[in-house]
Design a protein around this motif. Structure first.
Motif, PDB file in Angstrom:
ATOM      1  N   THR A 318       0.805  -1.339  -0.024  1.00 25.54           N
ATOM      2  CA  THR A 318      -0.015   0.177   0.250  1.00 25.54           C
ATOM      3  C   THR A 318       0.888   1.272  -0.213  1.00 25.54           C
ATOM      4  O   THR A 318       1.844   1.239   0.669  1.00 25.54           O
ATOM      5  N   LYS A 319       0.671   2.313  -0.701  1.00 26.45           N
ATOM      6  CA  LYS A 319       1.068   3.485  -0.790  1.00 26.45           C
ATOM      7  C   LYS A 319       0.423   4.539  -0.121  1.00 26.45           C
ATOM      8  O   LYS A 319      -0.557   4.875  -0.183  1.00 26.45           O
ATOM      9  N   ILE A 320       1.209   5.320   0.776  1.00 25.03           N
ATOM     10  CA  ILE A 320       0.745   6.373   1.563  1.00 25.03           C
ATOM     11  C   ILE A 320       1.315   7.485   1.282  1.00 25.03           C
ATOM     12  O   ILE A 320       2.593   7.704   0.946  1.00 25.03           O
ATOM     13  N   ILE A 375       5.959   4.592   1.862  1.00 20.92           N
ATOM     14  CA  ILE A 375       5.276   5.867   2.369  1.00 20.92           C
ATOM     15  C   ILE A 375       6.037   6.931   1.797  1.00 20.92           C
ATOM     16  O   ILE A 375       7.209   7.010   1.989  1.00 20.92           O
ATOM     17  N   HIS A 376       5.571   7.862   0.981  1.00 26.38           N
ATOM     18  CA  HIS A 376       5.894   8.881   0.534  1.00 26.38           C
ATOM     19  C   HIS A 376       6.243   9.854   1.543  1.00 26.38           C
ATOM     20  O   HIS A 376       5.476  10.573   2.175  1.00 26.38           O
ATOM     21  N   SER A 377       7.767  10.327   1.973  1.00 28.32           N
ATOM     22  CA  SER A 377       7.996  11.213   3.060  1.00 28.32           C
ATOM     23  C   SER A 377       9.230  11.624   2.756  1.00 28.32           C
ATOM     24  O   SER A 377      10.170  11.154   2.568  1.00 28.32           O
ATOM     25  N   ARG A 406       9.778  -4.700   5.860  1.00 25.32           N
ATOM     26  CA  ARG A 406      10.643  -4.020   4.657  1.00 25.32           C
ATOM     27  C   ARG A 406       9.548  -2.717   4.317  1.00 25.32           C
ATOM     28  O   ARG A 406       8.978  -2.632   3.454  1.00 25.32           O
ATOM     29  N   THR A 407       9.153  -2.140   5.571  1.00 26.55           N
ATOM     30  CA  THR A 407       8.414  -0.899   5.327  1.00 26.55           C
ATOM     31  C   THR A 407       9.315   0.254   4.525  1.00 26.55           C
ATOM     32  O   THR A 407      10.512   0.235   5.037  1.00 26.55           O
ATOM     33  N   ILE A 408       8.896   0.798   3.482  1.00 25.72           N
ATOM     34  CA  ILE A 408       9.888   1.431   2.757  1.00 25.72           C
ATOM     35  C   ILE A 408       9.664   2.956   2.828  1.00 25.72           C
ATOM     36  O   ILE A 408       8.313   3.366   2.519  1.00 25.72           O
ATOM     37  N   VAL A 409      10.343   3.756   3.167  1.00 27.06           N
ATOM     38  CA  VAL A 409       9.962   5.336   3.268  1.00 27.06           C
ATOM     39  C   VAL A 409      10.658   5.931   1.754  1.00 27.06           C
ATOM     40  O   VAL A 409      11.902   6.065   1.754  1.00 27.06           O
TER      41      VAL A 409
END
Length: 573
Positions: A318-320, A375-377, A406-409
């Motif tokens: 999912t993209k946030i 997550i776009h950050s 593997r949460t990706i920032v």
């Protein structure tokens, strides 16, 4: 607010943790046996550069990597492919771009500044828009769209306004997408059609710029305020998806990419991409990320198959969207921008796209469902919010902080050194964006000061910590060109020729890891892709020169000679 967020998903026309089992129902691998030799076969299979004399591919997979004599003895029937000194690498894996948006730009006016385009001032923008209407015979009343304008590169150093666009296109609704993708400018007719007037209040997480000494909208809409405009645009352009699909994936293949990403995908786009895959029209793999506003619906939809390829297409996570754009001055920082920010009078630190409560809720639901998050950050204040949401979800679910999620920032542009250490401690990975050093490095120094600007996308520091960073183009924000991305990571040179944080320069090998082995890890595909190893897919790229053996500033001149997907050539120069 939720309605606006849903409209944002229409914006992207672009949807997917740990399962890389492939389904080859219609995607047939090359059954020939191919033996590659006489070149630099760079395996990307260790911490230091390692070369092999020969590589053999059979039935779409790598079956041998090593000594040439042994390869010839074991595979005497193989077709010998002489590299003639060229370099063979794993096919490039796109850590983050917007496949659907790249396709959609083919139906818009290109307003990019050099070196991507030729727009230098507002007059150029207006001339191109007027010429487009005339050349395409667009009738009055029909929408006209442009993309890629960058006020920081215009001679006037400012955004256009509605009256300027009205002067050349008074009878068409017009919307121009900023190069960041986080804002745009509409003319009077477009504002009227989208019901934006002097009475319209700024939405949560967004801003509508006003005319001087007035509440009348000037045309610039930022972040959530732009969602209706871009949603409308992509709904109109949706009919051209099929027309541009082949051209779009060819563009990726020509750049050596064998696995692409669509960075935020709505239901219509998911269905379209899967239909193209099922019809055998996907020559590369395509990974899609669904948007966060549909998280509940997606997690409870049994018709959605996650984590598994079907004919080259899969849903991954999912993209946030957590904040905005640093060059657009909407990224969320703990310290203010040093220059004037449109629509803000004091202590201008950018905008969080979501409240902490909303972000916490998304993390909690995703972690509970074992759903990977992207997550776009960009700004450090936004990254603080991401870390807090991670901690909150782990605590409430009684899960380890360092579980292999593997949460990706995505971007992690202005991550602080202490936040990088937290990434390592919590098993969070950054996907950097070093192209910013070239395209907006000078702007970042002016807007943020040297300390912050010089630490943008800090690959060298991430390497020292042992993070599996990746590095991306974020196309359409910057062009799809992994070779150029390697060049920006290694040199960190701005448009003005200045070094932007020279101490954070990556080695060429580190820059390659970011789009091969580390990128495979990002998508839980390290068992199948990212290095040249027996049993992995024969996803390969051949370059005319070795990035490790040319002068750093010459890397950008390297050319992709051939791209091979599962043993089959999909591009050859």
């Amino acid at each position: 607010m939720r309605k606006l967020i849903y409209l944002f998903l229409l914006l992207t026309v672009n949807f997917g943790c740990k399962d890389t089992e492939r389904n080859l129902e219609t995607k047939t691998a090359n059954s020939a046996v191919q033996l590659y030799h006489n070149g630099d076969i760079l395996t990307m299979d260790s911490d230091q550069p390692t070369y092999a004399e020969a590589l053999v591919a059979k039935d779409g997979k790598i079956v041998f990597v090593g000594d040439k004599a042994k390869a010839e003895e074991k595979y005497a029937e193989a077709e010998k492919i002489d590299l003639n000194g060229k370099t063979l690498l794993p096919g490039f894996i796109d850590p983050h771009s917007h496949f659907g948006m790249v396709s959609n730009t083919m139906g818009q006016v290109d307003l990019n500044s050099p070196p991507v385009g030729d727009v230098e001032n507002i007059a150029d923008v207006l001339q191109k828009m007027k010429a487009y209407k005339e050349d395409k015979n667009i009738p009055d009343g029909e929408w006209i769209f442009g993309w890629g304008y960058d006020e920081s590169q215009l001679e006037e150093k400012r955004h256009l306004n509605k009256t300027e666009i009205d002067s050349v296109l008074p009878s068409n609704p017009v919307y121009l997408v900023h190069t960041s993708g986080h804002m745009g400018v509409a003319n009077s007719m477009a504002l009227e059609k989208m019901n934006v007037s002097a009475e319209t209040k700024n939405p949560e997480g967004g801003s509508i710029e006003r005319m001087p000494n007035s509440q009348e909208p000037a045309g610039l809409v930022q972040e959530t305020a732009m969602y209706p405009f871009v949603g409308n645009m992509l709904k109109i352009l949706e009919s051209k998806q099929a027309e541009f699909f082949a051209e779009t994936q060819d563009k990726y293949a020509k750049n050596g990419i064998t696995t692409a990403q669509d960075g935020m995908t709505d239901r219509n786009a998911i269905n379209f991409f899967q239909s193209q895959a099922d019809a055998g029209k996907l020559e590369i793999d395509l990974i899609a990320l669904p948007g966060f506003s549909e998280l509940d619906k997606n997690l409870n939809d049994s018709t959605l198959v996650w984590k598994t390829y079907k004919n080259g297409f899969k849903l991954q996570g999912t993209k946030i969207i957590a904040d905005g754009s640093p060059q657009g001055k909407t990224a969320y920082f703990t310290e203010p921008f040093l220059t004037e920010v449109p629509g803000c009078k004091s202590e201008c630190r950018g905008l969080p796209s979501l409240s902490q409560e909303a972000l916490n809720d998304l993390f909690l639901k995703a972690y509970k469902a074992e759903n990977q998050l992207f997550i776009h950050s960009n700004g450090d204040a936004s990254i603080d919010m991401v870390i807090a949401a991670h901690e909150n979800a782990c605590k409430k679910l009684d899960q380890p902080l360092d579980k292999d999620r593997r949460t990706i920032v995505i971007h992690s542009q202005f991550v602080r050194p202490d936040q990088l250490k937290t990434y390592k401690e919590y098993n969070i990975e950054p996907s950097f964006f070093t192209n910013h050093a070239y395209f907006w490095g000078d702007v970042h120094v002016e807007n943020l000061g040297k300390k912050r600007a010089f630490f943008l996308s800090p690959i060298a520091s991430a390497e020292k910590l042992g993070l599996k960073y990746t590095n991306h183009s974020d196309a359409t924000v910057t062009p799809i060109d992994p070779i150029f991305t390697i060049w920006t990571a290694v040199n960190r040179v701005s448009r003005a020729g200045k070094a932007i944080g020279p101490e954070e320069r990556a080695t060429p090998y580190q820059a390659l890891k970011a789009i091969t082995s580390h990128a495979a890890y990002e998508f839980f595909e390290e068992d199948q892709k990212g290095s040249l190893k027996e049993g992995k897919l024969a996803d390969l790229v051949i370059l005319d020169k070795n990035p490790l053996k040319v002068k750093p500033m010459e890397i950008k001149n390297i050319e992709v000679f051939e791209t091979i997907k599962e043993g089959t050539t999909i591009y050859k120069k």
